[in-house]
Design an enzyme around this catalytic site. Structure first.
Site, PDB file in Angstrom:
ATOM      1  CE  LYS A   1      26.973   0.198  78.229  1.00 36.46           C
ATOM      2  NZ  LYS A   1      28.148   0.990  77.853  1.00 36.46           N
TER       3      LYS A   1
ATOM      4  N   GLY B   1      37.289  -7.512  67.042  1.00 38.40           N
ATOM      5  CA  GLY B   1      36.090  -6.677  66.953  1.00 38.40           C
ATOM      6  C   GLY B   1      36.332  -5.561  65.965  1.00 38.40           C
TER       7      GLY B   1
ATOM      8  N   GLY C   1      33.996  -3.258  64.725  1.00 41.47           N
ATOM      9  CA  GLY C   1      32.789  -2.432  64.681  1.00 41.47           C
ATOM     10  C   GLY C   1      33.204  -0.972  64.757  1.00 41.47           C
ATOM     11  CG  ASN C   2      31.829   3.432  66.480  1.00 44.77           C
ATOM     12  OD1 ASN C   2      32.721   3.813  67.227  1.00 44.77           O
ATOM     13  ND2 ASN C   2      31.108   4.293  65.790  1.00 44.77           N
ATOM     14  CB  ALA C   3      35.403   0.864  69.445  1.00 45.55           C
ATOM     15  N   GLY C   4      36.569  -0.587  66.938  1.00 47.84           N
ATOM     16  CA  GLY C   4      37.684  -1.333  66.332  1.00 47.84           C
ATOM     17  C   GLY C   4      38.083  -0.789  64.968  1.00 47.84           C
ATOM     18  CE1 TYR C   5      37.331   1.687  58.668  1.00 47.51           C
ATOM     19  CE2 TYR C   5      35.888   3.267  59.781  1.00 47.51           C
ATOM     20  CZ  TYR C   5      36.709   2.929  58.718  1.00 47.51           C
ATOM     21  OH  TYR C   5      36.921   3.839  57.707  1.00 47.51           O
TER      22      TYR C   5
HETATM   23  P1  NAD Z   1      29.988  -2.553  67.509  1.00 48.16           P
HETATM   24  O1  NAD Z   1      28.721  -3.294  67.626  1.00 48.16           O
HETATM   25  O2  NAD Z   1      30.080  -1.444  66.514  1.00 48.16           O
HETATM   26  O3  NAD Z   1      31.190  -3.567  67.209  1.00 48.16           O
HETATM   27  C1  NAD Z   1      31.413  -4.737  67.936  1.00 48.16           C
HETATM   28  C2  NAD Z   1      32.259  -5.652  67.074  1.00 48.16           C
HETATM   29  O4  NAD Z   1      32.652  -6.792  67.826  1.00 48.16           O
HETATM   30  C3  NAD Z   1      31.514  -6.177  65.839  1.00 48.16           C
HETATM   31  O5  NAD Z   1      32.397  -6.118  64.732  1.00 48.16           O
HETATM   32  C4  NAD Z   1      31.242  -7.639  66.206  1.00 48.16           C
HETATM   33  O6  NAD Z   1      31.128  -8.474  65.074  1.00 48.16           O
HETATM   34  C5  NAD Z   1      32.478  -7.946  67.022  1.00 48.16           C
HETATM   35  N1  NAD Z   1      32.394  -9.139  67.852  1.00 48.16           N
HETATM   36  C6  NAD Z   1      31.387  -9.569  68.652  1.00 48.16           C
HETATM   37  N2  NAD Z   1      31.717 -10.743  69.230  1.00 48.16           N
HETATM   38  C7  NAD Z   1      32.960 -11.048  68.778  1.00 48.16           C
HETATM   39  C8  NAD Z   1      33.862 -12.127  69.016  1.00 48.16           C
HETATM   40  N3  NAD Z   1      33.531 -13.130  69.826  1.00 48.16           N
HETATM   41  N4  NAD Z   1      35.066 -12.120  68.390  1.00 48.16           N
HETATM   42  C9  NAD Z   1      35.404 -11.112  67.569  1.00 48.16           C
HETATM   43  N5  NAD Z   1      34.603 -10.069  67.325  1.00 48.16           N
HETATM   44  C10 NAD Z   1      33.394 -10.031  67.910  1.00 48.16           C
HETATM   45  O7  NAD Z   1      30.326  -2.012  68.969  1.00 48.16           O
HETATM   46  P2  NAD Z   1      31.331  -0.862  69.398  1.00 48.16           P
HETATM   47  O8  NAD Z   1      30.536   0.374  69.606  1.00 48.16           O
HETATM   48  O9  NAD Z   1      32.504  -0.847  68.489  1.00 48.16           O
HETATM   49  O10 NAD Z   1      31.747  -1.376  70.840  1.00 48.16           O
HETATM   50  C11 NAD Z   1      32.769  -2.357  71.007  1.00 48.16           C
HETATM   51  C12 NAD Z   1      33.238  -2.311  72.444  1.00 48.16           C
HETATM   52  O11 NAD Z   1      33.711  -0.997  72.730  1.00 48.16           O
HETATM   53  C13 NAD Z   1      32.162  -2.598  73.488  1.00 48.16           C
HETATM   54  O12 NAD Z   1      32.747  -3.214  74.604  1.00 48.16           O
HETATM   55  C14 NAD Z   1      31.685  -1.220  73.872  1.00 48.16           C
HETATM   56  O13 NAD Z   1      31.070  -1.199  75.168  1.00 48.16           O
HETATM   57  C15 NAD Z   1      33.008  -0.484  73.843  1.00 48.16           C
HETATM   58  N6  NAD Z   1      32.864   0.954  73.718  1.00 48.16           N
HETATM   59  C16 NAD Z   1      32.363   1.507  72.605  1.00 48.16           C
HETATM   60  C17 NAD Z   1      32.219   2.877  72.538  1.00 48.16           C
HETATM   61  C18 NAD Z   1      31.715   3.557  71.288  1.00 48.16           C
HETATM   62  O14 NAD Z   1      31.685   4.785  71.279  1.00 48.16           O
HETATM   63  N7  NAD Z   1      31.381   2.843  70.240  1.00 48.16           N
HETATM   64  C19 NAD Z   1      32.584   3.677  73.625  1.00 48.16           C
HETATM   65  C20 NAD Z   1      33.129   3.072  74.756  1.00 48.16           C
HETATM   66  C21 NAD Z   1      33.258   1.701  74.791  1.00 48.16           C
END
Ligand code: NAD
Length: 426
Positions: free
Chosen positions: A109, A220, A222-226
Site C-alpha cells: 500500500k 461513502g 465515492g467510486n466503490a459506494g456509487y
Molecule cells: P473514494 O475516495 O472514491 O470514496 C470515498 C467516499 O467516502 C467519498 O464519498 C467520501 O466523501 C466518503 N467518506 C469519507 N469519510 C466519510 C465519513 N466519515 N462518512 C461518510 N462518508 C465518508 O474512495 P473509493 O475508491 O470508493 O474507496 C472507498 C473504500 O473502498 C476504501 O476503504 C478503499 O480502500 C476501498 N476500496 C476501493 C477500491 C476501488 O477500486 N475503488 C478497491 C478496494 C477497496
C-alpha cells in the site's frame, strides 16, 4: 493504544487460533510473527513547487507487506489521514485479499499525507510525479505494482505510468493498474470493485435470504459506494440512505444513484440530495447525520468509506441484518465481536472488495501479454473468481461453524503461510 495496524494484527491472532495446517507449531508461530511485520517500509518527504512558486513538502509512504505469493500489489491513497500505521494495515490486508481471491500477488500500500482537494490540477500532477519518483527505486512491473485507492483515479495512474516510463526510458504500462483505456487500462476496471461485490452480493443474498426490495444504507458515495448503489438499484434493491464526508441523505422510498451522483457533483455533497428517478426534491427525503446512517434499521449496511467506521462506540447501535464491508478495514475487531454476538452477519472486506484487485490483475496480465480483453471476458472471469472464492469460504463457514470473516482469513492466511513455508522463508 489501538491502531489500524493493531486491529489487522489482532485479526491475524484470531486466525492463528483456528489454524491447523499440519506444520510444527514453532514453524507456524514464526510464520505468523513474520506476517505481522511488513517486508519493507519506504517513507520520506516529497517536495513540489506550488503554483504560487512556493515549495511544499508532503510525507509519503510505500509499504511492501509480503511477496511470498507474487509481486507486491496495492493501491495509492492521497488523504490527510494517511499514516504509517494505516499503510501497514492496508498492505497486510492486500496480502490476504490477493491470497483469498487466489491471484498471484503479495500485498502493498502507498500514500501521501495530503488533501488533494486543496491542490490545483497542475499541483496534483507534480505531486503524483514526485511520489512516483520517490517509489521508483522499490517498484517494477514484476516487483511491486501500485494502483488507485481513495482520492486517486485513472488520470493519476496515467501520470504515474508516464513518470516511471520516462524515468527508466521504456514505455511500461504494467507498472501501475487502474490506468485509462487509452494508456493500457482494462475494460471494467473503473467499476470492478463494485462489480465483484455485486456478484458476491447475489450469492450471499441467495444463501441467507435477502430478497429483492431489501433496504440498503451506504456509507461513502465515492467510486466503490456509487457503483455498488447503481448495481444494487439495477438489481431491484432499495438504497434508502447514502453519506459522504460532509453528511448523509435519507430517502425512505429508495434513492436513484445516478441522480444522486449528479446532485452530489453539483452541490459537493450527498446531504440534501433526495433523488427519485431524475428528480431531486425535499419531498423524497431528509438530511440525517452520518452517525445516524450507520444505525438505520436496514437489511444491509454497506460501509464504503474509510477504516474503523464501525467501532466499539457505535457497534451496539447497528441495526442492519448484514454488514457488507466494501471499504477496507471498516470494522474494528472489538466491533466485529459485538456484531457477531448480536447475530449480525459480516461479509469481510478482503472478500467483498476483492473485485478491484482482481481486475487490476487482469489489466496487468493484458499489459504483460499485450492483449486487450472485451468487457464480457473481464466480467466473466471476475464472476468466476468471486464465485469460486465464495464457494471455498462457504465450505469453511459450514465445516468450522465460523463467521465469514474468520473463514476468509483462514483461507487467505493459509495460502500465504503455505507459500512462505514452500519458499523457505520461515
Ligand atoms: P473514494 O475516495 O472514491 O470514496 C470515498 C467516499 O467516502 C467519498 O464519498 C467520501 O466523501 C466518503 N467518506 C469519507 N469519510 C466519510 C465519513 N466519515 N462518512 C461518510 N462518508 C465518508 O474512495 P473509493 O475508491 O470508493 O474507496 C472507498 C473504500 O473502498 C476504501 O476503504 C478503499 O480502500 C476501498 N476500496 C476501493 C477500491 C476501488 O477500486 N475503488 C478497491 C478496494 C477497496
Amino acid at each position: 493504544m489501538s491502531s489500524t495496524f493493531g486491529n489487522a494484527k489482532a485479526l491475524l491472532d484470531e486466525t492463528a487460533a483456528y489454524f491447523s495446517r499440519g506444520y510444527p507449531e514453532k514453524v507456524l508461530k514464526r510464520a505468523f510473527a513474520k506476517l505481522k511485520i511488513p517486508q519493507k517500509v519506504a517513507k520520506g518527504k516529497i517536495t513540489i513547487t506550488l503554483d504560487s512558486g512556493k515549495k511544499k513538502s508532503f510525507e509519503a509512504f510505500r509499504v511492501q507487506h509480503n511477496n511470498a505469493r507474487g509481486p507486491f500489489k496495492g493501491g495509492t491513497r492521497f488523504h490527510p489521514k494517511v499514516s504509517e500505521d494505516e499503510m501497514k494495515a492496508l498492505a497486510l490486508l492486500m496480502s490476504l485479499k490477493c491470497a483469498a481471491i487466489d491471484i498471484p500477488y503479495g500485498g502493498a500500500k502507498g500514500g501521501v499525507v495530503v488533501d488533494p482537494k486543496t491542490l490545483t490540477e497542475p499541483e496534483l500532477e507534480r505531486l503524483t510525479r514526485a511520489y512516483m519518483r520517490f517509489i521508483t527505486p522499490f517498484i517494477g512491473p514484476k516487483i511491486d505494482i501500485p494502483g488507485p485507492d481513495v482520492n486517486t483515479n485513472e488520470t493519476i495512474m496515467d501520470w504515474m505510468a508516464d513518470e516511471y516510463s520516462s524515468y527508466i526510458g521504456k514505455t511500461t504500462p504494467a507498472i501501475v493498474t487502474g490506468k485509462s483505456l487509452a494508456r493500457g487500462g482494462s475494460k471494467g476496471r473503473h467499476s470492478a470493485t463494485a462489480q465483484g461485490a455485486i456478484y458476491l452480493f447475489h450469492l450471499i443474498a441467495k444463501k441467507i435470504g435477502i430478497k429483492k426490495g431489501a433496504t440498503i444504507a451506504i456509507q461513502g458515495f465515492g467510486n466503490a459506494g456509487y457503483f455498488m448503489a447503481k448495481f444494487l438499484d439495477d438489481a431491484g434493491y432499495k438504497i434508502i440512505a447514502v453519506s459522504d464526508s460532509h453528511g448523509a441523505a435519507y430517502v425512505p422510498d429508495g434513492a436513484d444513484p445516478d441522480a444522486t451522483m449528479a446532485c452530489k457533483e453539483q452541490k459537493g455533497t450527498v446531504a440534501g440530495c433526495y433523488c427519485k428517478g431524475s428528480v431531486c426534491d425535499i419531498r423524497f427525503g431528509r438530511k440525517i447525520s452520518q452517525k445516524k446512517l450507520l444505525a438505520l434499521s436496514v437489511d444491509v449496511l454497506i460501509p464504503a468509506a474509510l477504516e474503523n467506521a464501525i467501532n466499539k462506540t457505535n457497534a451496539a447501535s447497528v441495526r442492519a441484518k448484514v454488514v457488507f464491508e466494501l471499504a477496507n478495514g471498516p470494522t474494528t475487531p472489538e466491533a466485529d465481536a459485538i456484531l457477531e454476538k448480536r447475530g449480525i452477519i459480516v461479509i469481510p472486506d478482503i472478500l467483498t472488495n476483492a473485485g478491484g484487485v482482481t481486475v487490476s490483475y487482469f489489466e496487468w496480465y493484458q499489459n504483460i501479454h499485450r492483449e486487450k480483453w472485451g468487457l464480457s471476458k473481464v466480467n466473466k472471469k471476475l464472476k468466476e473468481k468471486m464465485t469460486k472464492t465464495f464457494v471455498d469460504i462457504q465450505k469453511i463457514v459450514k465445516d468450522k461453524g465460523t463467521s465469514y470473516r474468520k473463514a476468509t482469513y483462514l483461507l487467505a492466511v493459509k495460502r500465504v503461510v503455505d507459500a512462505m513455508i514452500d519458499k523457505g522463508r520461515v
